[in-house]
Design an enzyme around this catalytic site. Structure first.
Site, PDB file in Angstrom:
ATOM      1  N   SER A   1       0.831  -1.212   0.000  1.00  0.00           N
ATOM      2  CA  SER A   1       0.000   0.000   0.000  1.00  0.00           C
ATOM      3  C   SER A   1       0.862   1.256   0.000  1.00  0.00           C
ATOM      4  O   SER A   1       0.357   2.351   0.179  1.00  0.00           O
ATOM      5  CB  SER A   1      -0.934   0.006   1.220  1.00  0.00           C
ATOM      6  OG  SER A   1      -0.185  -0.079   2.416  1.00  0.00           O
TER       7      SER A   1
ATOM      8  N   ASN B   1      -1.450  -2.424  13.280  1.00  0.00           N
ATOM      9  CA  ASN B   1      -2.906  -2.208  13.331  1.00  0.00           C
ATOM     10  C   ASN B   1      -3.276  -0.950  14.113  1.00  0.00           C
ATOM     11  O   ASN B   1      -4.125  -0.179  13.682  1.00  0.00           O
ATOM     12  CB  ASN B   1      -3.603  -3.428  13.926  1.00  0.00           C
ATOM     13  CG  ASN B   1      -3.428  -4.655  13.055  1.00  0.00           C
ATOM     14  OD1 ASN B   1      -2.936  -4.548  11.928  1.00  0.00           O
ATOM     15  ND2 ASN B   1      -3.810  -5.823  13.547  1.00  0.00           N
TER      16      ASN B   1
ATOM     17  N   THR C   1     -39.191  28.254  -7.778  1.00  0.00           N
ATOM     18  CA  THR C   1     -39.500  26.914  -7.276  1.00  0.00           C
ATOM     19  C   THR C   1     -39.891  26.124  -8.515  1.00  0.00           C
ATOM     20  O   THR C   1     -40.446  26.696  -9.456  1.00  0.00           O
ATOM     21  CB  THR C   1     -40.666  26.902  -6.256  1.00  0.00           C
ATOM     22  OG1 THR C   1     -41.860  27.319  -6.933  1.00  0.00           O
ATOM     23  CG2 THR C   1     -40.414  27.815  -5.060  1.00  0.00           C
ATOM     24  N   HIS C   2     -39.575  24.859  -8.538  1.00  0.00           N
ATOM     25  CA  HIS C   2     -39.823  24.013  -9.723  1.00  0.00           C
ATOM     26  C   HIS C   2     -39.150  24.585 -10.975  1.00  0.00           C
ATOM     27  O   HIS C   2     -39.611  24.354 -12.089  1.00  0.00           O
ATOM     28  CB  HIS C   2     -41.321  23.839 -10.002  1.00  0.00           C
ATOM     29  CG  HIS C   2     -42.128  23.492  -8.791  1.00  0.00           C
ATOM     30  ND1 HIS C   2     -42.394  22.189  -8.417  1.00  0.00           N
ATOM     31  CD2 HIS C   2     -42.704  24.292  -7.852  1.00  0.00           C
ATOM     32  CE1 HIS C   2     -43.120  22.200  -7.308  1.00  0.00           C
ATOM     33  NE2 HIS C   2     -43.307  23.467  -6.936  1.00  0.00           N
TER      34      HIS C   2
ATOM     35  N   SER D   1     -14.717  25.831 -27.467  1.00  0.00           N
ATOM     36  CA  SER D   1     -14.984  24.550 -28.113  1.00  0.00           C
ATOM     37  C   SER D   1     -13.985  24.394 -29.246  1.00  0.00           C
ATOM     38  O   SER D   1     -13.556  25.378 -29.852  1.00  0.00           O
ATOM     39  CB  SER D   1     -16.411  24.555 -28.653  1.00  0.00           C
ATOM     40  OG  SER D   1     -16.517  23.668 -29.744  1.00  0.00           O
TER      41      SER D   1
ATOM     42  N   LYS E   1     -18.408  29.382 -28.692  1.00  0.00           N
ATOM     43  CA  LYS E   1     -18.685  28.789 -27.383  1.00  0.00           C
ATOM     44  C   LYS E   1     -17.793  29.292 -26.255  1.00  0.00           C
ATOM     45  O   LYS E   1     -16.615  29.547 -26.434  1.00  0.00           O
ATOM     46  CB  LYS E   1     -18.534  27.255 -27.467  1.00  0.00           C
ATOM     47  CG  LYS E   1     -19.637  26.567 -28.228  1.00  0.00           C
ATOM     48  CD  LYS E   1     -20.971  26.579 -27.507  1.00  0.00           C
ATOM     49  CE  LYS E   1     -21.002  25.609 -26.367  1.00  0.00           C
ATOM     50  NZ  LYS E   1     -21.351  24.268 -26.679  1.00  0.00           N
TER      51      LYS E   1
ATOM     52  N   ASN F   1     -17.601  27.720 -22.505  1.00  0.00           N
ATOM     53  CA  ASN F   1     -18.198  26.646 -21.703  1.00  0.00           C
ATOM     54  C   ASN F   1     -17.801  26.722 -20.229  1.00  0.00           C
ATOM     55  O   ASN F   1     -16.644  26.984 -19.916  1.00  0.00           O
ATOM     56  CB  ASN F   1     -17.774  25.289 -22.258  1.00  0.00           C
ATOM     57  CG  ASN F   1     -18.312  25.046 -23.648  1.00  0.00           C
ATOM     58  OD1 ASN F   1     -19.397  25.516 -23.997  1.00  0.00           O
ATOM     59  ND2 ASN F   1     -17.553  24.338 -24.460  1.00  0.00           N
TER      60      ASN F   1
ATOM     61  N   GLU G   1     -18.875  22.441 -14.370  1.00  0.00           N
ATOM     62  CA  GLU G   1     -19.342  21.100 -14.754  1.00  0.00           C
ATOM     63  C   GLU G   1     -18.480  20.018 -14.110  1.00  0.00           C
ATOM     64  O   GLU G   1     -18.988  18.979 -13.688  1.00  0.00           O
ATOM     65  CB  GLU G   1     -19.301  20.949 -16.277  1.00  0.00           C
ATOM     66  CG  GLU G   1     -20.318  21.817 -16.997  1.00  0.00           C
ATOM     67  CD  GLU G   1     -20.106  21.789 -18.501  1.00  0.00           C
ATOM     68  OE1 GLU G   1     -20.881  21.118 -19.187  1.00  0.00           O
ATOM     69  OE2 GLU G   1     -19.152  22.428 -18.975  1.00  0.00           O
TER      70      GLU G   1
ATOM     71  N   GLN H   1      -7.196  -1.950   4.358  1.00  0.00           N
ATOM     72  CA  GLN H   1      -6.158  -1.174   3.686  1.00  0.00           C
ATOM     73  C   GLN H   1      -6.773  -0.324   2.558  1.00  0.00           C
ATOM     74  O   GLN H   1      -6.206   0.696   2.173  1.00  0.00           O
ATOM     75  CB  GLN H   1      -5.096  -2.129   3.129  1.00  0.00           C
ATOM     76  CG  GLN H   1      -3.970  -1.469   2.386  1.00  0.00           C
ATOM     77  CD  GLN H   1      -2.782  -2.401   2.224  1.00  0.00           C
ATOM     78  OE1 GLN H   1      -2.048  -2.663   3.171  1.00  0.00           O
ATOM     79  NE2 GLN H   1      -2.619  -2.940   1.036  1.00  0.00           N
TER      80      GLN H   1
ATOM     81  N   LYS I   1      -7.837   3.887   2.675  1.00  0.00           N
ATOM     82  CA  LYS I   1      -7.075   5.093   2.387  1.00  0.00           C
ATOM     83  C   LYS I   1      -7.261   5.580   0.961  1.00  0.00           C
ATOM     84  O   LYS I   1      -7.350   6.788   0.713  1.00  0.00           O
ATOM     85  CB  LYS I   1      -5.600   4.866   2.709  1.00  0.00           C
ATOM     86  CG  LYS I   1      -5.349   4.896   4.214  1.00  0.00           C
ATOM     87  CD  LYS I   1      -3.982   4.435   4.615  1.00  0.00           C
ATOM     88  CE  LYS I   1      -3.785   2.943   4.534  1.00  0.00           C
ATOM     89  NZ  LYS I   1      -4.751   2.163   5.335  1.00  0.00           N
TER      90      LYS I   1
HETATM   91  N1  ARG Z   1      -0.936  -1.243   5.277  1.00  0.00           N
HETATM   92  C1  ARG Z   1      -1.850  -1.705   6.264  1.00  0.00           C
HETATM   93  C2  ARG Z   1      -3.179  -0.929   6.160  1.00  0.00           C
HETATM   94  O1  ARG Z   1      -3.149   0.106   5.604  1.00  0.00           O
HETATM   95  C3  ARG Z   1      -1.292  -1.506   7.625  1.00  0.00           C
HETATM   96  C4  ARG Z   1      -1.799  -2.441   8.632  1.00  0.00           C
HETATM   97  C5  ARG Z   1      -1.295  -3.814   8.344  1.00  0.00           C
HETATM   98  N2  ARG Z   1      -1.636  -4.754   9.370  1.00  0.00           N
HETATM   99  C6  ARG Z   1      -1.562  -6.032   9.177  1.00  0.00           C
HETATM  100  N3  ARG Z   1      -1.894  -6.796  10.172  1.00  0.00           N
HETATM  101  N4  ARG Z   1      -1.217  -6.569   8.045  1.00  0.00           N
HETATM  102  O2  ARG Z   1      -4.196  -1.372   6.596  1.00  0.00           O
END
Ligand code: ARG
Length: 457
Positions: free
Chosen positions: A20, A109, A154-155, A277, A283, A285, A290, A322, A325
């Site tokens: 990751s 963890n 409205t509407h 455009s 144009k 835009n 958007e 994981q 993120k």
């Molecule tokens: N890269 C992991 C995550 O973002 C970190 C935690 C990993 N923990 C594990 N027991 N493998 O979740």
């Protein structure tokens, strides 16, 4: 890192799949900060798990690593599994056995659970600052437009006359709630530091979680180690707040798009926030608006993605998590990018007061005021409503507006009508008179602006 249990290295593809680092490298500063707090606590007199020398060396070297990454002297190794492994590996490379002591009474963890919180806390502050500058642009534009008369809808049908500033200020209030919604979520997140939950069950070492929590700026510690490492509700909450924010931005942008069309021509966007455009030379835009509207979809999608990832997970940590993120970072990047564009786009747009006024003249939007005129002269509202409806129908037949309808025609419907009706239904009067608290009058708009400026300060 896995030394001991394994005989073979991880398959290359599996290793890439598992990694990751490309996503979580951006949390390096927070990861190091968390490690420093952890080391400091382990070396404190009360805990005494690490020696003073070890702690001093660890903290100094973690600070060096942080600085080296900041300055580009140290590149984050994209082959590392994640940022936690990278920082610890680098520390061990630099300090040998001393570096290996840092991970005592800790797990990735609880490490990742604390890092994300620290990262989100910093980023959420940037988002709220950007929302405030968007509010600032809106407030300034509303101030400019307090006396600009426009139809309110409205509407998507012309309904009643309003100050155009009032319409703009509606968005300022929405965004103010977005700021406080994010702040509420951050305060909740910040009340429970998960560090010390370790893998899932806490630890046998005499750690002081209050110490690390205080050092990291949390206001309390989580009270259940399993919960501490396994929930990501704070991410979901922030992503919900971001989704609501994007819903607001999207509605605003939708109006900006409509208003800048030839059909409305209420505003003109500055050239620097519009595109041409490739084929139609005429144009101009509203691409930025958007795109903000369009990107709302991905922010909603990220929220659904994380909710779905979490919904079937047994406690405590699972690798599925994981994935959190990628979703939340994408939402963060997206809302920041949108806000950065929205503020100057609004600040630089020109409001065409003649066109908004002209639009307000059509559509019988002073009909309610005409009914109110009769009510003030003693007629029950429902009777007045009916008479005005008939007058509007007659005006449509005669192809005129209420302001042009003759007094004798009016009096044919009710003897209560007199010459003063014309000033009562002029657009200016209709707007000025809507001075109830929160109403559409310029006076109310100015009162709102005062309040909003107080909030911004
Ligand atoms: N890269 C992991 C995550 O973002 C970190 C935690 C990993 N923990 C594990 N027991 N493998 O979740």
């Amino acid at each position: 890192m896995w030394a001991g249990r394994f005989e073979k290295a991880l398959d290359k593809k599996a290793d890439d799949f598992n990694s990751s680092i490309r996503v979580d490298a951006r949390m390096y500063a927070q990861d190091i900060k968390g490690s420093i707090a952890h080391a400091y606590m382990l070396g404190s007199k009360e805990v005494g798990v690490l020696s003073d020398e070890d702690v001093c060396a660890i903290i100094a070297e973690l600070e060096n690593i942080s600085r080296d990454i900041d300055t580009g002297v140290l590149a984050i190794d994209q082959n590392a599994e994640d940022i936690h492994m990278f920082v610890e590996g680098e520390l061990t490379k630099r300090l040998g056995d001393t570096g290996k002591r840092l991970h005592t009474s800790r797990s990735r963890n609880d490490q990742v659970a604390v890092d994300i919180r620290l990262y989100l806390r910093d980023e959420a502050a940037k988002v709220t600052a950007l929302i405030k500058s968007a509010i600032f642009s809106i407030v300034n534009k509303a101030e400019e437009c307090a006396d600009v008369i426009a139809p309110g809808y409205t509407h998507l049908q012309r309904a009643q006359p309003i100050s155009f500033g009032h319409q703009l200020m509606a968005y300022a209030w929405m965004l103010k709630r977005d700021v406080t919604r994010i702040e509420d979520a951050v305060a909740r997140m910040n009340g429970e530091c998960p560090l010390g939950s370790c893998a899932l069950a806490g630890t046998t070492y005499p750690i002081r979680r209050d110490m690390t929590a205080a050092k990291l700026g949390f206001t309390g510690v989580s009270q259940n180690s399993i919960d501490g490492v396994s929930d990501r509700d704070f991410c979901v909450e922030l992503m919900s707040a971001f989704s609501i924010l994007m819903m607001h931005l999207s509605r605003f942008c939708e109006e900006i798009i409509l208003w800048s069309s030839w059909e409305f021509k209420f505003i003109e966007l500055d050239d620097s926030y519009t595109t041409g455009s490739s084929i139609m030379p005429q144009k101009k835009n509203p691409d930025m608006a958007e795109l903000i509207r369009g990107k709302t979809g991905r922010v909603y999608g990220n929220l659904m993605s994380l909710l779905t990832t979490l919904k079937g997970l047994p406690l405590a940590y699972n690798k599925d998590m994981q994935e959190d993120k990628e979703s939340i970072f994408d939402s963060l990047d997206t809302v920041k990018a949108c806000l950065e564009i929205l503020s100057p786009m609004v600040a630089s747009m020109k409001v065409n007061a003649e066109n908004t006024y002209r639009a307000a003249q059509k559509g019988f939007i002073n009909a309610t005021d005409l009914a109110d005129y009769l009510v003030k002269k003693g007629m029950p509202f429902r009777s007045a409503y009916k008479i005005v409806g008939q007058i509007v129908a007659d005006c449509i037949k005669k192809n005129c507006v209420l302001d042009e309808y003759s007094l004798s025609d009016y009096q044919a419907f009710s003897p209560l009508f007199a010459e003063d009706l014309y000033s009562e239904i002029s657009l200016e009067t209709c707007v000025q008179k809507r001075c109830s608290e929160g109403g559409a009058s310029p006076k109310s708009v100015r009162a709102q602006i005062v309040q909003m400026k107080e909030f911004l300060n």
